[in-house]
Scaffold this motif. Structure first.
Motif, PDB file in Angstrom:
ATOM      1  N   PRO A  66     -37.685  13.660   9.621  1.00  8.63           N
ATOM      2  CA  PRO A  66     -36.603  14.653   9.637  1.00  8.63           C
ATOM      3  C   PRO A  66     -36.444  15.325   8.273  1.00  8.63           C
ATOM      4  O   PRO A  66     -36.702  14.710   7.233  1.00  8.63           O
ATOM      5  N   HIS A  67     -35.988  16.564   8.277  1.00  7.74           N
ATOM      6  CA  HIS A  67     -35.892  17.336   7.041  1.00  7.74           C
ATOM      7  C   HIS A  67     -35.008  16.664   5.997  1.00  7.74           C
ATOM      8  O   HIS A  67     -35.373  16.603   4.819  1.00  7.74           O
ATOM      9  N   VAL A  68     -33.843  16.160   6.402  1.00  4.47           N
ATOM     10  CA  VAL A  68     -32.939  15.567   5.407  1.00  4.47           C
ATOM     11  C   VAL A  68     -33.464  14.237   4.882  1.00  4.47           C
ATOM     12  O   VAL A  68     -32.928  13.704   3.908  1.00  4.47           O
ATOM     13  N   SER A  69     -34.514  13.697   5.526  1.00  7.42           N
ATOM     14  CA  SER A  69     -35.091  12.426   5.077  1.00  7.42           C
ATOM     15  C   SER A  69     -36.314  12.614   4.192  1.00  7.42           C
ATOM     16  O   SER A  69     -36.934  11.631   3.781  1.00  7.42           O
ATOM     17  N   LEU A  70     -36.676  13.868   3.901  1.00  8.30           N
ATOM     18  CA  LEU A  70     -37.836  14.109   3.054  1.00  8.30           C
ATOM     19  C   LEU A  70     -37.537  13.682   1.622  1.00  8.30           C
ATOM     20  O   LEU A  70     -36.449  13.943   1.096  1.00  8.30           O
ATOM     21  N   ALA A  71     -38.482  13.013   1.002  1.00  6.69           N
ATOM     22  CA  ALA A  71     -38.315  12.607  -0.391  1.00  6.69           C
ATOM     23  C   ALA A  71     -38.194  13.847  -1.266  1.00  6.69           C
ATOM     24  O   ALA A  71     -38.885  14.846  -1.038  1.00  6.69           O
TER      25      ALA A  71
END
Length: 294
Positions: A243-248
């Motif tokens: 998911p986008h908000v979980s990208l480092a």
């Protein structure tokens, strides 16, 4: 009138699957449990539970009563926590949040909230939606930052959902992957690859898709942390759906857009439906909405 105590006993019978086990949990005798259920059935005019050699099965009226019992119990828990809040020395606000939302959305919202309401005693508890929603229903949390994939969250009566944002999923590939130069990919093009899973919900989605696309999902690693999953992808262990908000923040993988229909998580706030507004919960929800729009 239906006796609330008998509803509590019926709920225990439903939970434990037998009169004997419910009796032990409630510190009653099996005979007392049986008598209470019989009295409930006389009041209602319909059977609520059917005994068999395999245990107890609720009738449809029984299931409706258990749902009502759960709602009443949650309402009473909320009232108790509300009284505690109103009589506390300082106003309190308890927030439940899933991990990646806590990392990306909550800090900015909390900074704004704390600056505007320094008198509030904040408590933050990490919890996935399946644990956070019952916390809100039972009054242990005033609001929860949560998400769902394809279907809506199982919000029964007494809870509200405020949508914040759609969180698209990206394909994460090792830099040297054969398809790393593409702008977008269909998930079926990675059917021969091994996958790194960042959470069980992603696995469920992938397995459904793999079945529809006609390939078997081959799992190389299974984690409960999307950030850890990305380090495994970077090491060449496999590919992942993130998911986008979980990208480092400084990702060491190649990100490729998923071709339509693009999968996404739907992020929002769960709050109890109150007769009286909770101004601090409303203020934090507004701050979260602002953080999600940035």
């Amino acid at each position: 009138m239906i006796d609330v105590q008998r509803l509590r006993i019926l709920r225990a019978v439903s939970e434990h699957g037998s009169f004997n086990k419910a009796a032990r949990a409630l510190l009653l005798t099996p005979s007392a449990v049986s008598q209470h259920i019989a009295s409930l059935e006389r009041t209602l005019g319909h059977p609520v539970a059917v005994r068999s050699t395999r245990g107890v099965t609720l009738t449809e009226p029984g299931r409706l009563l258990v749902e009502a019992a759960e709602t009443i119990s949650a309402e009473l828990d909320q009232v108790r926590h509300e009284i505690d809040r109103l009589t506390a020395d300082r106003p309190r606000l308890t927030v439940a949040t899933f991990t990646s939302g806590g990392r990306r959305l909550l800090p900015a919202a909390l900074a704004e909230f704390v600056a505007a309401h320094p008198e509030v005693e904040l408590t933050v508890r990490e919890a996935e939606p399946e644990a956070a929603v019952p916390m809100v229903r039972g009054g242990e949390a005033d609001l929860a930052l949560a998400y769902h994939f394809d279907g809506p969250l199982p919000l029964r009566g007494g809870l509200d959902w405020t949508p914040l944002m759609d969180d698209p999923l990206w394909l994460a590939l090792p830099h040297r992957h054969r398809l790393a130069g593409r702008d977008s990919l269909a998930l079926a093009e990675l059917g021969s690859d091994r996958w790194v899973l960042g959470c069980l919900k992603t696995e469920a989605y992938l397995r459904r898709f793999a079945g529809l696309a006609g390939f078997d999902l081959r799992v190389a690693a299974s984690t409960t942390d999307y950030f850890f999953a990305q380090t495994l992808v970077a090491a060449g262990v496999g590919v992942a759906l993130i998911p986008h908000v979980s990208l480092a923040p400084e990702t060491s993988v190649t990100l490729v857009r998923v071709e339509p229909p693009r999968p996404a998580r739907h992020i929002g706030v769960v709050t109890p439906r109150r007769r009286r507004p909770h101004p601090h919960a409303e203020a934090l929800t507004a701050a979260l909405s602002k953080a999600a729009s940035r």
